[in-house]
Design a protein around this motif. Structure first.
Motif, PDB file in Angstrom:
ATOM      1  N   LEU A   1      -1.929   7.941  14.441  1.00 34.31           N
ATOM      2  CA  LEU A   1      -2.126   6.560  14.017  1.00 34.31           C
ATOM      3  C   LEU A   1      -1.756   6.367  12.547  1.00 34.31           C
ATOM      4  CD1 LEU A   1      -3.117   3.748  14.801  1.00 34.31           C
ATOM      5  CD2 LEU A   1      -5.438   4.464  14.234  1.00 34.31           C
ATOM      6  N   ALA A   2      -2.008   7.403  11.746  1.00 38.49           N
ATOM      7  CA  ALA A   2      -1.724   7.284  10.311  1.00 38.49           C
ATOM      8  C   ALA A   2      -0.286   7.664   9.973  1.00 38.49           C
ATOM      9  CB  ALA A   2      -2.698   8.149   9.514  1.00 38.49           C
TER      10      ALA A   2
ATOM     11  N   LEU B   1      -3.421  12.435  11.817  1.00 40.59           N
ATOM     12  CA  LEU B   1      -3.438  11.836  13.156  1.00 40.59           C
ATOM     13  C   LEU B   1      -2.265  10.869  13.326  1.00 40.59           C
ATOM     14  CD1 LEU B   1      -7.185  11.244  13.977  1.00 40.59           C
ATOM     15  CD2 LEU B   1      -5.692  13.141  14.566  1.00 40.59           C
TER      16      LEU B   1
ATOM     17  N   ASP C   1       0.843  -1.205   0.000  1.00 36.27           N
ATOM     18  CA  ASP C   1       0.000   0.000   0.000  1.00 36.27           C
ATOM     19  C   ASP C   1       0.875   1.251   0.000  1.00 36.27           C
ATOM     20  OD1 ASP C   1      -2.903  -1.133   0.859  1.00 36.27           O
ATOM     21  OD2 ASP C   1      -1.309  -2.238   1.871  1.00 36.27           O
TER      22      ASP C   1
ATOM     23  N   SER D   1      -3.916  15.288   3.593  1.00 30.42           N
ATOM     24  CA  SER D   1      -5.306  14.857   3.398  1.00 30.42           C
ATOM     25  C   SER D   1      -5.358  13.422   2.899  1.00 30.42           C
ATOM     26  CB  SER D   1      -6.019  15.751   2.378  1.00 30.42           C
ATOM     27  OG  SER D   1      -6.026  17.080   2.810  1.00 30.42           O
ATOM     28  N   LEU D   2      -4.492  13.107   1.950  1.00 33.97           N
ATOM     29  CA  LEU D   2      -4.495  11.754   1.383  1.00 33.97           C
ATOM     30  C   LEU D   2      -4.095  10.730   2.436  1.00 33.97           C
ATOM     31  CD1 LEU D   2      -2.834  12.404  -2.093  1.00 33.97           C
ATOM     32  CD2 LEU D   2      -5.215  12.671  -1.397  1.00 33.97           C
TER      33      LEU D   2
ATOM     34  N   SER E   1      -4.548  11.018   5.723  1.00 38.06           N
ATOM     35  CA  SER E   1      -5.695  10.838   6.616  1.00 38.06           C
ATOM     36  C   SER E   1      -6.746   9.955   5.972  1.00 38.06           C
ATOM     37  CB  SER E   1      -6.336  12.195   6.937  1.00 38.06           C
ATOM     38  OG  SER E   1      -5.468  12.975   7.717  1.00 38.06           O
ATOM     39  N   PHE E   2      -6.918  10.133   4.697  1.00 36.25           N
ATOM     40  CA  PHE E   2      -7.979   9.432   3.986  1.00 36.25           C
ATOM     41  C   PHE E   2      -7.650   7.958   3.765  1.00 36.25           C
ATOM     42  CE2 PHE E   2     -10.006   8.671  -0.339  1.00 36.25           C
ATOM     43  CZ  PHE E   2     -11.244   8.381   0.183  1.00 36.25           C
ATOM     44  N   LEU E   3      -6.421   7.667   3.343  1.00 35.19           N
ATOM     45  CA  LEU E   3      -6.117   6.279   2.942  1.00 35.19           C
ATOM     46  C   LEU E   3      -5.205   5.518   3.891  1.00 35.19           C
ATOM     47  CD1 LEU E   3      -5.603   5.646  -0.839  1.00 35.19           C
ATOM     48  CD2 LEU E   3      -7.551   5.096   0.590  1.00 35.19           C
ATOM     49  N   ASN E   4      -4.505   6.224   4.762  1.00 31.82           N
ATOM     50  CA  ASN E   4      -3.606   5.528   5.694  1.00 31.82           C
ATOM     51  C   ASN E   4      -2.667   4.564   4.969  1.00 31.82           C
ATOM     52  OD1 ASN E   4      -2.481   4.451   8.058  1.00 31.82           O
ATOM     53  ND2 ASN E   4      -4.240   3.153   8.493  1.00 31.82           N
ATOM     54  N   PRO E   5      -1.866   5.106   4.032  1.00 30.35           N
ATOM     55  CA  PRO E   5      -0.976   4.240   3.243  1.00 30.35           C
ATOM     56  C   PRO E   5       0.258   3.818   4.039  1.00 30.35           C
ATOM     57  CG  PRO E   5      -0.590   6.522   2.667  1.00 30.35           C
ATOM     58  CD  PRO E   5      -1.734   6.522   3.670  1.00 30.35           C
ATOM     59  N   GLY E   6       1.019   2.879   3.476  1.00 29.44           N
ATOM     60  CA  GLY E   6       2.221   2.397   4.144  1.00 29.44           C
ATOM     61  C   GLY E   6       3.461   3.200   3.805  1.00 29.44           C
TER      62      GLY E   6
END
Lengths: 389, 389
Positions: free
Chosen positions: A357-358, A355, A200, A319-320, A322-327
Motif C-alpha cells: 500500500l505504501a 507494505l 508530500d 522504515s521512513l 512505512s512510517f510516513l507513506n510519502p508520495g
C-alpha cells in the motif's frame, strides 16, 4: 468596509510558480472580481513586486494584459556546505541567474564564513544586477527557522545560536530566511525539479553526512526543535563503525561521503581493488566520486561498496516509507552521483520491506537539480518571506 | 456585503475543547464584533448546536451570558478492534456518557461486524438519550479517510474498500467519519489525555499488532495512501521471527501482544519461568497480560521478555524521534499495561540513540485514557465532521 478578498501571497506565488498570467486568468484562479484584482495589482505595482508584461494571447473577447513578477526582482540564495559556500542570485521565479562557489570550511566559524558569504554576494550581484528584495540561506545543521539561528549543529563549532539571519539582514537590508540545507534542497526539488508540485515527499541527502528534508502537505516539517530529518544517526546495527556523533553503527557511519572515502582507502590498501589502489597511489586520498568511477569501470570491490551502502540506505528509507507513506522519495547530495546502481539497491530494499500500500505508487528517484537544489530552495524560501508580507 | 467574519468551526471547537464560555470571552477569542457573534450564535442555536447556559461569572460591567454546546448533542463513537468492538455515546465535548463492549472477531467480515455495531449502538443510545449528530469509527487497518473505506487492511479479510462510512451513514442518518484506530487513539489522547493541546506527537500503539498515530501541527498525518504510521512492519533484523505480513524480523513479530503470548508459551515450556508455566497449565494459554503479571511478581524470565521488547520498541521509536523530532511520544494499547518497566527501557534506548536536540524536552509517557482513547478520538473526529459544516 469589507477587507479586500485578494489573497496577496497566493497571487504572488502563482506568478512565481507558473510565470506570467493574464489578468483574466489571475482573476479566475484567485476567484476574485476584476475591480478587487486591479486594486491589488496596483498596490503590488507601486511597491515594485509586479508589472505588466504585454498583451496576453487572445481568448476571444477583450484582450487581457499579462501580469508578471517585476523583472528586476532579485533574491540572494546561499548554500553553506561543510566544505564549500555557494551564493546565487535568482529572479522572482527562483531561476538562478548567476552563482559563485568557493571552498570554505564551515568549522572556520560564523564570522569568517559569513564574511565570505557577504563578499561572494557582492560579486554575484554584479553578475545579475537588479533589486534584491530578500535572501535565503541553507546551513548544514539543525536550524530554528523561527529564530533564524543554528541550534546545536554537530559539525559547526562556534555556530550554535549565532544570529545568522539578523546579521545578514542588517548587512543586506532585506528580509532573510535561514533554514537547514536539506530542507532547502527538498523545497528546490519541489519548486523546479523532479518533485514539482508534489505535496508530500522526502528528500534524502547523502553527502558528507546524511539528512532528510520532509515536505508534508506542501510545507517543510521541521519538528518541535528544528531537528526533524536527522536520519544520519539512526542506528542500523549495534556493532558498527564509530560515527562523528560519538555513537556506533549510525547510517552516516555506514554510508555517506565520509564513510565511502574511508572504506575506499581500506579497499585500496587491502589489495582487493586495483582501481582504487591506483587512485590512492596517484592522488594520496580517495573520495566517494572515486568509488563511483571505479564501480562504473567494473571494479568488483568498489561496486560492492555501492551495493552495501544502497542496501543500508534502503533499510532506513524503507522504515521512513512505512512510517510516513510519502508520495515520492528523492535521493540527492554528492553521493547520488553513484547513480542508478545505488538507486536500484534502495528501490529493491524498500519494495521488499515496506507494505505494498505504501510502495505501490511510490517513485524513488534521483535529484534532478543536483548541485542547484539547495540554492533554488533557498531562493524559494526567500520569496515566501517577501510574498507573505 | 461583507461575509460574516465569524469562523464557525473555530467557535464550535472552542466550546468543545474549553467548555462553556461567556459571549464576551467568545468574542474576544474569535476577535469578532458583538453583532456578528450574536448573529452566528443565533444561527447555530436554530440548528440546535449551541444554547445558552445561564449567566457567566461577572467580570465587572454588564453581565455576560454563557454559551455552550447544546446539552442534548450526541455523537456515536465506535472502536473496532481485532477481537472486540466498543460503541460509545459521547456528548458534544467528547465526554463518554455510556459505552458497551463485545467480543468480536474482525475476520467475521464487515457485514457481520457492522451489524453488531449497529445493534450495540441502538443499545448504548438508550443509555444516554439525545440527538445524535454524527459518528466516528476507528478500524484496525489502513483507511482512506477521504473515501471512508478500509484499504488493503492486512488483518481484515473481506473489508477491502467496503463502504463502511456510507453504510453506517445510511443506517444512522448522520455524517460518519472513518479512520484508522491508532489515529483515533492519538486524537483522543490529544483531546482529553496526556497530550492535551499538543501540536506534534506520536501515539505508539502496541496491541495485538503495532501501529503509530502521527499528529503534526494539530492534525493527523495519514500519508498519500492512508498507510502512514505502519511501523509494525519496520524490520529490525534480517533474521527474526516470521511476521503475519509474510516478512521476517518485523517489530510486530518481535514485540506485540501476539509475539509476547507466543514467547510466554515458549518460556513456560522451556521450564525457565515457573510462573508462566503454572499459568499455562492452569489456563491452557498465555497472554501479554500474564507476562506483565509474572514480571511484576519477580519472574526473571518474564521480566526479560518485557526488557527485550522495550529495547526493540525503543530502537524504532528512537528512529522516529530522530526523523520527526516530535513534542511527545505516547505509548498505548494493551501492552502498555506492562507499564513502567517497559517505559524505562524505551526511554533509555531513545535517549542513548537520538541526538540531544531531539530528546532534550521529549516526554515519553504512557497513554492516560487507556481503553478509552480510541472512542474519545472517534468522537472527536465525528465532531470535526459536524463543526466543519
Amino acid at each position: 468596509m469589507a477587507p479586500t478578498p485578494v489573497n496577496r501571497s497566493r497571487l504572488l506565488a502563482l506568478l512565481r510558480d507558473e510565470g506570467p498570467l493574464s489578468r483574466v486568468a489571475l482573476g479566475e484562479r484567485l476567484g476574485v472580481p476584476r475591480a478587487a484584482l486591479s486594486a491589488e495589482l496596483g498596490r503590488l505595482g507601486e511597491v515594485g513586486l509586479v508589472e505588466e508584461g504585454g498583451p496576453a494571447a487572445s481568448r476571444g473577447g477583450r484582450r487581457s494584459v499579462l501580469v508578471r513578477l517585476a523583472a528586476e526582482l532579485r533574491v540572494l540564495a546561499v548554500a553553506v556546505g561543510a566544505t564549500s559556500v555557494t551564493v546565487a542570485v535568482a529572479d522572482g521565479r527562483c531561476e538562478v541567474l548567476a552563482r559563485v562557489t568557493e571552498e570554505s570550511d564551515v568549522r572556520d566559524g560564523p564570522v569568517v564564513v559569513l564574511e565570505r558569504v557577504v563578499r561572494l554576494a557582492a560579486r554575484v550581484r554584479e553578475l545579475a544586477p537588479g533589486r534584491v528584495v530578500a535572501a535565503g540561506v541553507g546551513l548544514p545543521g539543525p536550524v530554528s527557522f523561527r529564530d533564524g539561528v543554528p541550534v546545536a549543529p554537530p559539525i559547526m563549532p562556534g555556530w550554535d545560536r549565532y544570529p545568522v539571519r539578523d546579521e545578514l539582514a542588517a548587512r543586506w537590508g532585506c528580509p532573510v530566511a535561514v533554514d537547514n540545507d536539506v530542507n532547502a534542497m527538498a523545497l528546490g526539488e519541489r519548486h523546479a525539479g523532479v518533485a514539482r508540485s508534489l505535496e508530500d515527499l522526502l528528500f534524502v541527502k547523502v553527502g558528507t553526512g546524511v539528512g532528510c528534508g520532509i515536505v508534508l502537505g506542501g510545507r517543510v516539517y521541521r519538528g518541535v526543535a528544528g531537528a526533524a530529518g536527522d536520519i544520519g544517526h539512526i542506528r542500523l546495527e549495534e556493532d558498527g563503525p564509530v560515527c562523528a556523533c560519538g555513537g556506533t553503527g549510525c547510517l552516516e557511519a555506514w554510508f555517506s561521503g565520509a564513510a565511502l572515502a574511508r572504506d575506499a582507502v581500506g579497499l585500496a590498501r587491502s589489495g582487493r581493488s586495483p582501481l582504487l589502489a591506483a587512485g590512492l597511489a596517484e592522488r594520496g586520498g580517495l573520495t566517494a566520486r572515486d568509488v563511483g568511477v571505479a564501480a562504473s569501470a567494473g571494479d568488483y570491490a568498489a561496486a560492492g561498496l555501492v551495493r552495501d551502502g544502497g542496501r543500508r540506505l534502503g533499510q532506513v528509507v524503507a522504515s521512513l516509507v512505512s512510517f510516513l507513506n510519502p508520495g515520492m522519495v528523492v535521493i540527492g547530495g554528492g553521493v547520488s552521483g553513484l547513480g542508478h546502481s545505488l538507486l536500484a539497491e534502495v528501490r529493491g530494499v524498500v519494495h521488499r520491506r515496506s507494505l505494498p500500500l505504501a510502495t505501490g505508487n511510490l517513485p524513488i528517484v534521483l535529484s534532478e537539480l543536483g548541485d542547484e537544489a539547495g540554492v533554488v530552495g533557498a531562493a524559494w524560501t526567500a520569496t515566501e518571506r517577501v510574498f507573505a508580507v
